[in-house]
Design an enzyme around this catalytic site. Sequence first.
Site, PDB file in Angstrom:
ATOM      1  N   SER A 547      -6.423  37.780  27.201  1.00  0.00           N
ATOM      2  CA  SER A 547      -7.740  37.765  26.580  1.00  0.00           C
ATOM      3  C   SER A 547      -8.020  39.144  25.967  1.00  0.00           C
ATOM      4  O   SER A 547      -7.293  39.572  25.085  1.00  0.00           O
ATOM      5  CB  SER A 547      -8.802  37.348  27.607  1.00  0.00           C
ATOM      6  OG  SER A 547     -10.003  36.994  26.982  1.00  0.00           O
ATOM      7  N   ASP A 632      -8.981  26.434  24.073  1.00  0.00           N
ATOM      8  CA  ASP A 632      -9.571  27.696  24.520  1.00  0.00           C
ATOM      9  C   ASP A 632     -10.929  27.888  23.832  1.00  0.00           C
ATOM     10  O   ASP A 632     -11.033  27.804  22.607  1.00  0.00           O
ATOM     11  CB  ASP A 632      -8.642  28.859  24.174  1.00  0.00           C
ATOM     12  CG  ASP A 632      -9.000  30.147  24.886  1.00  0.00           C
ATOM     13  OD1 ASP A 632     -10.180  30.316  25.259  1.00  0.00           O
ATOM     14  OD2 ASP A 632      -8.104  30.980  25.077  1.00  0.00           O
ATOM     15  N   HIS A 667      -8.859  28.346  28.303  1.00  0.00           N
ATOM     16  CA  HIS A 667      -8.643  29.787  28.404  1.00  0.00           C
ATOM     17  C   HIS A 667      -7.794  30.188  29.604  1.00  0.00           C
ATOM     18  O   HIS A 667      -7.021  31.132  29.539  1.00  0.00           O
ATOM     19  CB  HIS A 667     -10.003  30.489  28.474  1.00  0.00           C
ATOM     20  CG  HIS A 667      -9.956  31.953  28.192  1.00  0.00           C
ATOM     21  ND1 HIS A 667      -9.497  32.470  26.999  1.00  0.00           N
ATOM     22  CD2 HIS A 667     -10.321  33.027  28.947  1.00  0.00           C
ATOM     23  CE1 HIS A 667      -9.582  33.795  27.026  1.00  0.00           C
ATOM     24  NE2 HIS A 667     -10.072  34.153  28.183  1.00  0.00           N
TER      25      HIS A 667
END
Length: 694
Positions: A547, A632, A667
């Site tokens: 991320s 995501d 995610h």
Amino acid sequence: MTQIETHQPPVARKEATQTSLHGVTLTDDYAWLRDKEHPDVTAYLEAENTYAAAVMAPLEELREHLYEEMLSHVKQTDVSVPYRDGQWWYYTRTEEGQQYAILCRKHGKFSGPAKDADEEVILDGNALAQGHAFFAIGGTDISDDGRWLAYTVDTTGFRQYSLHVKDLETGETLPGEVERVGSVVWAADSFTLFYTVEDEEQKRQFQLWRHMRGTPYAADVLVYQDDDERFNLAAGRTRDGKFVVMDSSSHTTSESRVLPANEPEGEFTVISPREGEHEYSIDHRNHLWFIRTNDKGRNFRLVTVPVATPGREHWVERIAHRDDVMLEEVDLFSSFFIACDRENGLPRLRLWQFSGDGPEATQAGEIAFPEPAYSAYPHINRVFDTTAFRYAYQSLVTPSSVYEYDLKTSESTLLKQVEIPGGFDRTLYASERVQATAADGVKVPVSLVYRKDMRQAGKNPLYVYGYGSYGYSLPLGFSGNRLSLLDRGFVLAYAHIRGGGDLGKPWHDAGKMLVKRNTFTDFIAAVEYLTAAGFGDPKRVAIEGGSAGGLLMGAVVNLRPDLFRAVVSHVPFVDVMNTMLDASLPLTVPEYEEWGNPNEETYFQYMLSYSPYDNLRAGSYPSMLVKTSLHDSQVMYWEPAKYVAKLRTLKTDDKPLLLVTNMKAGHGGASGRYDYLKEIALDYAFLLKELGVV
């Protein structure tokens, strides 16, 4: 020969899209990958998956061995420590072969579940997940009478949860549901339910609704709506149960509204009106608000104020702001509170005892921890009137543990430590903390773990993990999976770089906005120090981040591609400029407070100087495994897809560049615990091959 047989990667077509701002024109050849529904996009992602599978095919046996090895360190059938809430003891358990946990409870008294109490299954994740490739439980709350469960579930990975209410007495789930729900909380009457809902565009929780159990959701009442795009809503109860609290917060500012829990149709009142850069959180005891606030300093202090007169002119300081200690949390109980501090990069749990019903309290000790690097934080403590405090502890060599601290004896009792089957011997491993020196002289902490009998100065494969954003302190937890690297001679390092919260809010401030590059140079300095100090072979360095940590990976690879042999980048935020210039995307506007607003030229130029996608250049790059998920909601799949497509046209080496897209997750990757292990086995096989361990 076919493309797969020759291991030729797919080539994405170029279709130039231009954006001009501040006298600069950005050209994006792969913006077309944003069209999720277009068959060409699906075809490209599938082609990349096919290519990655072909490249990794010779490692299939190793991947399977790693999976079985990691699975051997998992106690597949297990149960958590029960915790008390009302007249029930709640726990989760897992069963061998089942992907998801089962939430259960038993009736009991203060000392524990009754011996003859029957188990009640509250939620069986395995049953609820049937027919879904992805499944996750979000928020849960049980009514004060113990009968009604409000819970939310996500079946796509997009972190879009639907609300359900279950009758725990009959086992029936009430008809109807609400989409895009975040937090859920019951009022004291066990009849009124408050819940927050996200907007469809910005994916932020912006409304609070009131629902009367058993009535149609269409009749629910909108209680509050926050129209500031920077702010998210969340709702909960004070630990003593007397108030419902609605928090509205951005990355830099917060505001709390409260409502007596026994007056669910009343009006919420503000504790302290929002003011830029002022963050605070509240709890309640004996007609007083206990407020953790950064009004007098970035590291927060603790004040109290009467419920009747919450204005800041009435605030009385209880713990002063400290430049070198971050007050991260205050856990409040009837006769004591725990100040959760962070000092020298490590968490501290400090006990304060009340002298009576008033706010006066004296520091009465600290829970001591024996290791140089660890994580410690409050566990589940639902009982307000108690003399026992539960906390969790783990380190890089100590498995996750739950302790109970007795205020009367000042002693901690181990309630449970996660069992690591398969012959784990913690005495074989060592953990330590060192400091690297950044270019500007700042000392950057680095936590290390390795197997003692396999250390060879300057010869070990070195793995370095980093994040460094949002003031998030890098947790130092135990992982049985990690043994597969440690037992093959890896030295594992965790760099506590600026931008994170490891040394308090000033540490965060020193790695965000117009000083974000400190995050990247700190990480490079940490790797250089570790190899110079003999913790790893300079030619066998692997790095990993996800991320915002994926932004870190992209940035440091652009700055120093020669420093790393292999990179694993999970759901990486690499297309900084295009994302931050698109205010229609979820999270973009709130993120201005972390990265800056590129519509302002100063921020535009600075962000452009480090944006990984925009700074790719022709040259040699490390071996790279880039992973994303189609659903995501935090970092859209097209960022890593575009990054890989562009890098393929620029890299001059023959080292692997792989893009793996989970077409059925979000995610966090796969939701099932066995599926998740298989994803890690892929990562580890890649690292072992690229660093010459196999």
